[in-house]
Design an enzyme around this catalytic site. Structure first.
Site, PDB file in Angstrom:
ATOM      1  N   GLY A 417      -0.023   1.168   5.312  1.00 29.31           N
ATOM      2  CA  GLY A 417       0.592   0.187   6.296  1.00 29.31           C
ATOM      3  C   GLY A 417       1.429   1.184   7.469  1.00 29.31           C
ATOM      4  O   GLY A 417       0.490   2.374   7.689  1.00 29.31           O
ATOM      5  N   SER A 418       2.252   1.092   7.907  1.00 33.85           N
ATOM      6  CA  SER A 418       2.778   1.661   9.172  1.00 33.85           C
ATOM      7  C   SER A 418       3.180   3.155   8.862  1.00 33.85           C
ATOM      8  O   SER A 418       3.396   4.210   9.877  1.00 33.85           O
ATOM      9  CB  SER A 418       3.811   0.965   9.857  1.00 33.85           C
ATOM     10  N   VAL A 419       3.365   3.364   7.505  1.00 33.88           N
ATOM     11  CA  VAL A 419       3.909   5.057   7.415  1.00 33.88           C
ATOM     12  C   VAL A 419       2.331   5.875   7.914  1.00 33.88           C
ATOM     13  O   VAL A 419       2.560   6.995   7.922  1.00 33.88           O
ATOM     14  CB  VAL A 419       4.184   5.377   6.017  1.00 33.88           C
ATOM     15  N   MET A 420       1.159   5.247   8.090  1.00 36.20           N
ATOM     16  CA  MET A 420       0.083   5.884   8.738  1.00 36.20           C
ATOM     17  C   MET A 420       0.130   6.363   9.985  1.00 36.20           C
ATOM     18  O   MET A 420      -0.448   7.220  10.480  1.00 36.20           O
ATOM     19  CB  MET A 420      -1.285   5.090   8.466  1.00 36.20           C
ATOM     20  N   LYS A 421       1.092   5.558  10.937  1.00 39.76           N
ATOM     21  CA  LYS A 421       1.177   5.879  12.254  1.00 39.76           C
ATOM     22  C   LYS A 421       1.577   7.377  12.604  1.00 39.76           C
ATOM     23  O   LYS A 421       0.844   7.793  13.862  1.00 39.76           O
ATOM     24  CB  LYS A 421       2.162   4.908  12.821  1.00 39.76           C
TER      25      LYS A 421
END
Length: 679
Positions: A417-421
């Site tokens: 999810g957004s912890v990839m950003k």
């Protein structure tokens, strides 16, 4: 005349040859005997014995005895040699019908090398109308001390298994006193079947298992029969058991796991070796009754932990006045090594408790040294139960549990999810298509690049007030911004950037952790997949420890540290150097603080008034197909103390769609753990 001369010469040659030969040579027979001995062909050796020897020692006394002794001693690399006779000795032997050869026997055994010298005597005998030489055998050929009735004894001393400890030398696995429960058969009372059922229930074992123990050949009515070892955590069961007439308890040394479920997947447990495991081991290293590491650190460091048993091989003769045993070989016991890890057991237990039985996983590291501080998988099992023998019913209960307590989640990979950003942001900064402060116009909550996308659109959770730059995109977790930037970079540039971050590479860690991947084939097959991958969806998969490790890049001037597990490993090792510049790392650092502190930030639930936290939230939707409107969600938060980043936690909780506050609850739990670590 010429023909007669040739015949006369041939007859003369045969006469001289027969005059020079006395039949078979003792050395030929000795050669044959030694060859069969070295090859351990004991049946063929027996055929070379004298009549007197075969009358005294029957075939089974010779063949079976050799086989058993060599097997019991673990005899290998057998080398039997003998000294040839001189011409005079050979002549005297033929004259007297008796030859003596000095022999030397060498072999390796479970207690080390053994060698000895002996005298081999051969006598001339006639068998089957032929004269030949035969060995005058006695038990001294096996070992000289056995000639007059000496018996071999093998004594073993088991090593102490090494203990596993945390960074502060607190025990994760230790050898301690536990209770062994047994019964006296003749005290089972008037209804033994009912008594067995009571005992079986309290011991978490079956009645069949109790019957098997009682049916052993050695069991007597008034003799204690051990059934099972139980850990100190089962005190209530122990008290109830001891109230039953046939039950007795005695203290024994066993393996104990003080942290129980909190460190179950990390530490693992030991158990009795099975046939399949035994077959994989080098011969002689284990017996069928030995214990072996089954999971976790117990299995990973088995070679260091197990130690080596001490073995002493002696021969004694009880009929002699001086019957002190003679030591043939001795190998001292070697206790297993103690293993000290970088794990903080107090933190490990607190993280596990924070899940309150919910499913998820966490990795915590020191982002300045790379030391792993906690590796948690929830829910879990109690390794003490497995060590002491879990029942089939209890095992099935664990296997059927939908939350999968037997699954080690911290070694697996998940959609981030957004912890990839922040990682995608770093790739864009390095590639140059993301420039700090440079905004992008984005209108509305949905966006499509058009051609080839069909009806698919990228959605974001909140609108922007103006042009979106990298800081704003991270603070509000703007999916559209990252999708645009990934497409602008292109598949090759984005994939190469992720691989510089360690994607698709074997993870450099002692404990086996699945490598983090871009996709099932290591590339992006479509523009939609590329867009979705930029914000941690599509097929991107990461482990929690990888995520924690990746975020060290932002706290170490663009260098990603190598995580460590053992206390004696070198710290501050760099796994990936110069992934981004220190200025670019600072841009992401500043944004991660605002993710938590800004009113617009998605990590507001991690905002604690008296303790500054930086980090990134993430929600991974686990839809089975693009047609589904919604699916299960995994909530993430990767965070660290802003002012003193001596700990970094990557925490994931499954099914956060069912939680009040959604994935924000993960941010809240992480912040509380970070603050507690500093108190």
């Amino acid at each position: 005349m010429k023909k007669i001369t040739v015949i006369m010469f041939s007859l003369l040659f045969l006469f001289l040859l027969s005059a020079c030969s006395d039949g078979a040579s003792p050395e030929d027979q000795m050669d044959s005997y030694v060859k069969q001995w070295n090859e351990q062909n004991f049946d063929k050796m027996y055929n070379l014995l004298s009549d007197k020897s075969t009358e005294t020692y029957k075939s089974e006394q010779f063949v079976d005895r050799y086989k058993k002794i060599y097997k019991d001693l673990g005899g290998t690399d057998l080398q039997v040699t003998y000294k040839k006779l001189s011409k005079k000795e050979l002549k005297d032997a033929k004259k007297n019908g008796k030859a003596t050869f000095p022999i030397t026997v060498k072999m390796n055994t479970i207690a080390g090398p053994i060698s000895f010298d002996y005298q081999a005597t051969l006598v001339k005998e006639e068998k089957n109308d032929e004269e030949n030489w035969f060995v005058q055998w006695d038990p001294g050929y096996i070992f000289p001390q056995m000639k007059d009735g000496g018996k071999i004894h093998i004594q073993t001393k088991e090593p102490k298994r090494g203990e596993i400890r945390d960074r502060n030398k607190m025990p994760l696995a230790l050898n301690d006193t536990i209770s062994e429960i047994g019964i006296i058969p003749n005290k089972m009372g008037d209804n033994p079947d009912q008594m067995k059922e009571k005992i079986a229930e309290l011991l978490d074992m079956s009645v069949d298992e109790i019957n098997t123990a009682l049916d052993a050949d050695w069991v007597e009515p008034d003799v204690y029969v051990p059934l099972k070892e139980i850990s100190n955590s089962k005190k209530d069961n122990l008290e109830q058991l001891l109230e039953l007439d046939p039950v007795m308890s005695r203290d024994v040394t066993g393996r104990v796991y003080p942290a129980g479920k909190a460190a179950a997947h990390l530490v693992g447990y030991i158990g009795k070796i099975n046939a399949e495991e035994l077959e994989k081991q080098d011969p002689g290293t284990y017996t069928a009754n030995d214990m072996i590491g089954k999971r976790g650190l117990e299995q990973l460091y088995e070679d260091k932990l197990k130690g080596e048993p001490g073995v002493t091989i002696t021969i004694s003769n009880e009929d002699e006045e001086n019957n002190d045993p003679v030591v043939l070989a001795e190998k001292p016991v070697k206790d297993g090594e103690n293993i000290q890890t970088t794990i903080d057991i107090d933190l490990q237990e607190k993280i596990y408790k924070a899940y309150d039985g919910e499913a998820g996983t966490t990795a915590a590291i020191d982002p300045k040294t790379g030391e792993s501080l906690a590796l948690v998988s929830s829910p879990a099992f109690d390794p003490n139960d497995f060590m002491n023998g879990i029942s089939g019913d209890e095992l099935k209960k664990l296997q059927d549990d939908p939350k999968q307590p037997l699954l080690n989640r911290f070694s697996q990979t998940f959609a981030p999810g957004s912890v990839m950003k922040p990682i995608s942001a770093a790739v864009g900064l390095k590639a140059g298509n993301i420039v700090p402060g440079e905004g992008v116009e984005i209108n509305g909550l949905e966006w499509s690049n058009g051609k080839g996308w069909g009806d698919y659109k990228v959605r974001r959770v909140s609108p922007s007030d103006g042009p979106v730059d990298i800081a704003d995109a991270l603070i509000r977790s703007d999916n559209i911004y990252f999708a645009m930037k990934a497409i602008d970079m292109g598949s090759d540039t984005f994939a190469k950037g992720l691989k510089r971050f360690g994607f698709e590479k074997d993870f450099p860690f002692d404990y086996p952790i699945k490598k983090s991947t871009i996709s099932s084939n290591g590339k992006f097959d479509s523009e939609v997949q590329l867009a979705n991958s930029s914000y941690g969806q599509a097929q991107v998969q990461v482990s929690p420890l990888y995520l924690a490790t990746a975020y060290t890049t932002f706290l170490n001037d663009g260098n990603m540290l190598k995580p460590t597990l053992l206390a004696n490993e070198k710290t501050k090792q760099v796994w990936k150097k110069d992934i981004i510049t220190s200025d670019q790392a600072k841009v992401i650092q500043d944004a991660l603080r605002k993710v938590v502190s800004s009113p617009k930030g998605t990590g507001k639930m991690a905002n604690i008034s008296d303790f500054a936290v930086s980090g990134k939230t993430g929600t991974a939707e686990l839809k089975k197909s693009a047609d589904e409107k919604s699916g299960p969600e995994n909530g993430w938060f990767v965070g660290y103390p802003t002012k003193d980043p001596d700990i970094l936690i990557a925490m994931m909780m499954e099914h956060t769609e069912k939680q009040d506050g959604g994935s924000g609850i993960v941010a809240k739990k992480t912040a509380e753990l970070l603050k507690d670590f500093h108190n």
